[in-house]
Design an enzyme around this catalytic site. Sequence first.
Site, short mmCIF file in Angstrom:
data_model
loop_
_atom_site.label_atom_id
_atom_site.label_comp_id
_atom_site.label_asym_id
_atom_site.label_seq_id
_atom_site.Cartn_x
_atom_site.Cartn_y
_atom_site.Cartn_z
N GLY A 138 -2.68 -4.96 -6.25
CA GLY A 138 -2.48 -5.15 -4.83
C GLY A 138 -3.77 -4.90 -4.06
O GLY A 138 -4.77 -4.43 -4.60
N GLY A 195 -0.41 -4.69 -9.66
CA GLY A 195 0.40 -5.80 -9.18
C GLY A 195 0.28 -7.05 -10.01
O GLY A 195 1.18 -7.89 -10.03
N GLU A 237 -2.77 3.56 -11.92
CA GLU A 237 -2.45 4.17 -10.63
C GLU A 237 -2.70 5.66 -10.54
O GLU A 237 -3.03 6.18 -9.45
CB GLU A 237 -0.99 3.87 -10.27
CG GLU A 237 -0.71 2.44 -9.85
CD GLU A 237 -0.61 1.47 -11.02
OE1 GLU A 237 -0.49 0.26 -10.76
OE2 GLU A 237 -0.65 1.92 -12.19
N ASP A 245 3.92 1.13 -10.47
CA ASP A 245 5.02 0.51 -9.74
C ASP A 245 5.20 -0.93 -10.23
O ASP A 245 4.95 -1.20 -11.39
CB ASP A 245 4.77 0.60 -8.23
CG ASP A 245 3.58 -0.22 -7.77
OD1 ASP A 245 2.64 -0.43 -8.57
OD2 ASP A 245 3.57 -0.66 -6.60
#
Length: 360
Positions: free
Chosen positions: A71, A119, A142, A150
Amino acid sequence: MTGPDADGAEVLLAVEGHAGRITLNRPRALNSLTHAMVRRIDAALAGWERDPAVRTVLLDGAGERGLCAGGDIRAIYEDARAQGGESAAFWRDEYRLNARIARCPKPYVALMDGIVMGGGVGVSAHGSVRIVTERTRIAMPETGIGFVPDVGGTYLLARAPGELGTHLALTGAQVGAADALRCGLADHFVPARHLPDLLHDLADAPAAEAVARYARQAPPGDLASAREWIDRCYAAETVEEIVGRLRADGSPGAEEAARTLAAKSPTSLKVTLAALRRARRLDSLERVLEQEHRISCACLGSPDLVEGIRAQVVDKDRTPRWNPASLEEVTEAEVRRFFAPGGDGPGSVFQEDGAAQEVA
């Protein structure tokens, strides 16, 4: 892979023969996802799912470096500093897209060539036909920026053999083609030189037939020989115990993993371990994505997210000052806060679909 589009579109859409093609088109940013990109991909998939002329969906990335690095971290950084709500809305739409990809009724072929992180894993590894090459490097990094895996990453890694997923989630280690196949993050190895031919054939041939023409055995990976110490060390109940077992193991790989964990956010490590263990008990990707959305939104209020992005992406001094600074200072009550209802904004990710459920 295709090059950047002259008009600057961040996502290129085309129907080539019977294949609907999505090309992530921010090569200078390693195709990092923006909110607008997520919405455009979701709208394209919604249309192609109903279009009988489209038999296969194909995802690739512009440039030569990789499919997608994740992301837009800088946007999340600015939103967290401003205490805004843009990131929560972005994650909500992104996670809904991840679920749409997983339930796509047509073959969804993801070319996971080069860098695939964060992402990028979300828009590829939930597909039904996942292609890796000798250039593939997949990671969920992360914990190094004060965040937690995520985009359904905890769902995927919780279902990897033994404790391989725990190792990858906590350390953020990159894996190549063979190890991605071993961990269930990919389905087929295709040498990079064959990708242009595969793209051509996917326009007309059924996806399974086209992939079978070029699929080969992947070169050996690294995790098979490390499986024994990984399973033993990461089966511990707490992060402190995991680190203790790694340090006591004596093997070079375990010692390196212990050093890696020492540099990560203590809070992120503990929340990640809890998220993985909970994800193993959840019965669907949607329920895990609900949990991840709750955790992600809680991270916006944690000092480690802003500090981690500052150190790794903004100032690039690589010396984050985590708060709390040690694993021992992160209490169980603090970890539970990331899973508490009410912190993830109004409604839930899948509320309209009737899929929202409380996570125990």
